[in-house]
Design an enzyme around this catalytic site. Structure first.
Site, PDB file in Angstrom:
ATOM      1  N   TYR A  37       0.807  -1.223   0.000  1.00 40.54           N
ATOM      2  CA  TYR A  37       0.000   0.000   0.000  1.00 40.54           C
ATOM      3  C   TYR A  37       0.837   1.268   0.000  1.00 40.54           C
ATOM      4  CZ  TYR A  37      -4.371  -2.420   0.629  1.00 40.54           C
ATOM      5  OH  TYR A  37      -5.478  -3.201   0.439  1.00 40.54           O
ATOM      6  N   LYS A  74       2.516 -14.479   5.771  1.00 43.07           N
ATOM      7  CA  LYS A  74       2.927 -15.581   4.889  1.00 43.07           C
ATOM      8  C   LYS A  74       4.453 -15.660   4.918  1.00 43.07           C
ATOM      9  CE  LYS A  74       1.657 -18.313   1.234  1.00 43.07           C
ATOM     10  NZ  LYS A  74       1.168 -19.598   1.670  1.00 43.07           N
ATOM     11  N   ASP A  97      -2.799 -18.184   4.451  1.00 47.82           N
ATOM     12  CA  ASP A  97      -3.810 -19.053   3.814  1.00 47.82           C
ATOM     13  C   ASP A  97      -4.509 -19.922   4.865  1.00 47.82           C
ATOM     14  OD1 ASP A  97      -0.912 -19.660   3.227  1.00 47.82           O
ATOM     15  OD2 ASP A  97      -1.713 -21.682   3.221  1.00 47.82           O
ATOM     16  N   ASP A 154      -6.539  -6.232   4.787  1.00 48.97           N
ATOM     17  CA  ASP A 154      -7.599  -5.798   3.881  1.00 48.97           C
ATOM     18  C   ASP A 154      -8.437  -7.007   3.467  1.00 48.97           C
ATOM     19  OD1 ASP A 154      -9.114  -4.278   2.219  1.00 48.97           O
ATOM     20  OD2 ASP A 154      -7.561  -3.894   0.730  1.00 48.97           O
TER      21      ASP A 154
END
Ligand code: NAI
Length: 455
Positions: free
Chosen positions: A167, A251, A309, A333
């Site tokens: 971002y 992750k 995930d 988000d």
């Protein structure tokens, strides 16, 4: 000048002695909230002009019912984005940012993004310029709202880092001169430097530059400072609100030095700054048999981690295992909308963007141009957002009254079309639903509020 004019206008209009003042801060940086306070409000685009006045109306009722005439809010309307451009100002005008800073706390409706036009998102700009580094999103099942889940076990508060990650907007378009220089550097200069540094520092870092020439490039900065201050806030929130766990989501198995580092820094914050108050997942299983009730009773917050995930799987299968989540901007988000879906969707998902000095209250949803102007938008998310704001001001009775009345209204089958269709009840228009919330509030106000903590 603006303030003086606002105060004068207010006294003339209402003929009262109330002098509306902005929020200030004391020497310790804590908010000092006057009883008659000026709060800036950016109504935004699309459904914004429909839901913001309704939200202001329900807040006015909540304050009146909780405090009589001893407290009140004077809204100060401001504009950013295309409305600011139309008024001949910048996309995010400097004077607006200055006014927001002077008032410390404000509410914002959804603001359209300039898709493809090159102007940075006004929402992202505000978060950056006011250093609102925590995006806090409570997601909880509301009785009466039909959810896609078999069992309604979601009750989570997401802390999303707001200022870093992809971002940051550091992107280079395919074939642009900077993209070409960057790709050449990464493909041809970095491999040579890597070999050299391995030889000098006796390290064994593996690096091959194999970026396709026709790539666009995005950069993902994740800093220790930015990560630690977000995670610190999440742990502190868990302590303050008696929540059993904080889940660090990243992750790290793939992005070791960004997402992996975020998780690692999380453990460091817990160990260095909250000794005795947090435990690891191993300790949780060893000492408390994996029972959150037991660890909570012992005053320990479980600091656990999930690969992103796997967390998305838990959103559906095991939401009850997550109470507070701390994660980076992009994961946050995605996760916010996924969690919002489990409790009935964006129409009921409130949010706050909080920094050390300023706070901006806005719902998760956007301007919903597809339903704008029809008086059918669901204002619940903004109402709940207002309840968060009242809680932030320390006006806890009004906050609780508002959030409880929303729950009662929905539980009584009174809701807007987006929820009514799924619940199989008659859809109310935006203004009818708002009126129903006010009526619930009036009924509830007759009972004395017991708890003074807002969700
Ligand atoms: P959106 O959240 O506006 O809409 C997605 C879907 O949810 C639409 O079908 C919409 O009708 C529905 N929806 C959203 N809020 C609703 C509500 N309160 N009641 C009933 N239905 C509702 O997302 P979208 O379409 O991606 O974005 C539209 C515009 O809003 C874009 O310009 C986007 O950049 C902007 N946006 C602004 C945000 C902000 O100001 N914080 C956040 C997200 C998007």
């Amino acid at each position: 000048m603006i303030l003086q004019a606002t105060n004068r206008f207010n006294r003339l209009k209402f003929g009262q002695q109330n002098s509306f003042q902005p929020i200030t801060t004391n020497a310790q940086g804590k908010l000092v909230v006057p009883a008659h306070v000026i709060i800036p409000a950016i109504e935004g685009d699309g459904i914004g002009p429909e839901i913001m006045p309704q939200a202001q109306k329900v807040v006015k009722a909540a304050i009146r019912l909780a405090y009589g005439l001893t407290r009140s809010i004077q809204w100060l309307p401001l504009a950013v984005g295309k409305k600011a451009l139309a008024a001949g100002k910048q996309w995010v005008p400097d004077d607006v940012v200055e006014t927001l800073k002077q008032h410390h706390v404000f509410v914002k409706g959804p603001v359209d993004t300039d898709v493809g036009g090159g102007l940075p998102s006004a929402n992202v700009q505000l978060r950056k310029r006011l250093d609102l580094y925590q995006c806090v999103r409570p997601v909880k099942v509301l009785k009466g709202v039909k959810t896609p889940m078999k069992e309604d076990k979601t009750d989570v508060v997401i802390f999303r880092e707001n200022t870093e990650d992809l971002y940051k907007g550091i992107e280079f378009e395919k074939d642009s001169p900077l993209a070409k220089v960057l790709i050449f550097t990464l493909n041809h200069i970095f491999p040579v430097l890597n070999k050299l540094f391995n030889a000098i520092f006796k390290t064994n870092h593996h690096y091959i530059g194999d970026i396709r020439e026709d790539s666009g490039i995005g950069i993902k900065p994740i800093s220790e400072f930015g990560s630690k201050r977000l995670i610190r806030s999440a742990i502190q929130y868990a302590i303050d609100h008696n929540r059993p766990s904080v889940t660090l989501v990243g992750k790290g198995n793939i992005m070791k030095y960004t997402e992996g580092a975020f998780v690692k820094w999380g453990y460091e914050v817990a160990k260095d700054e909250f000794p005795g108050k947090t435990i690891t997942a191993d300790e949780f299983w060893k000492d408390y048999g994996g029972d959150y009730k037991k660890s909570q009773a012992a005053g320990k917050i479980v600091l656990q981690e999930r690969i992103t995930d796997a967390e998305f799987q838990d959103v559906i299968l095991n939401p009850q295992n997550h109470s507070v989540i701390a994660t980076m901007n992009l994961n946050g988000d995605y996760l916010s909308d996924a969690f919002a879906a489990t409790v009935g969707g964006l129409g009921v998902a409130p949010g706050a963007n909080v920094g050390d000095e300023y706070a901006m209250f806005e719902s998760t949803h956007g301007s919903a141009p597809d339903i704008a102007g029809k008086n059918i938008a669901n204002p619940t998310a903004l109402f709940l957002t207002m309840a968060l704001m009242l809680d932030h001001l320390g006006w806890k009775e009004a906050s609780l009254l508002l959030s409880k009345s929303i729950e009662t209204t929905l539980a009584n089958g009174k809701m807007t079309g987006d929820l009514a269709r799924k619940a199989g009840v008659k859809a109310l228009k935006t203004d009818e639903y708002s009126q129903a919330v006010i009526e619930s509030m009036e009924a509830l106000a007759k009972e004395k509020p017991k708890d003074t903590s807002a969700a």
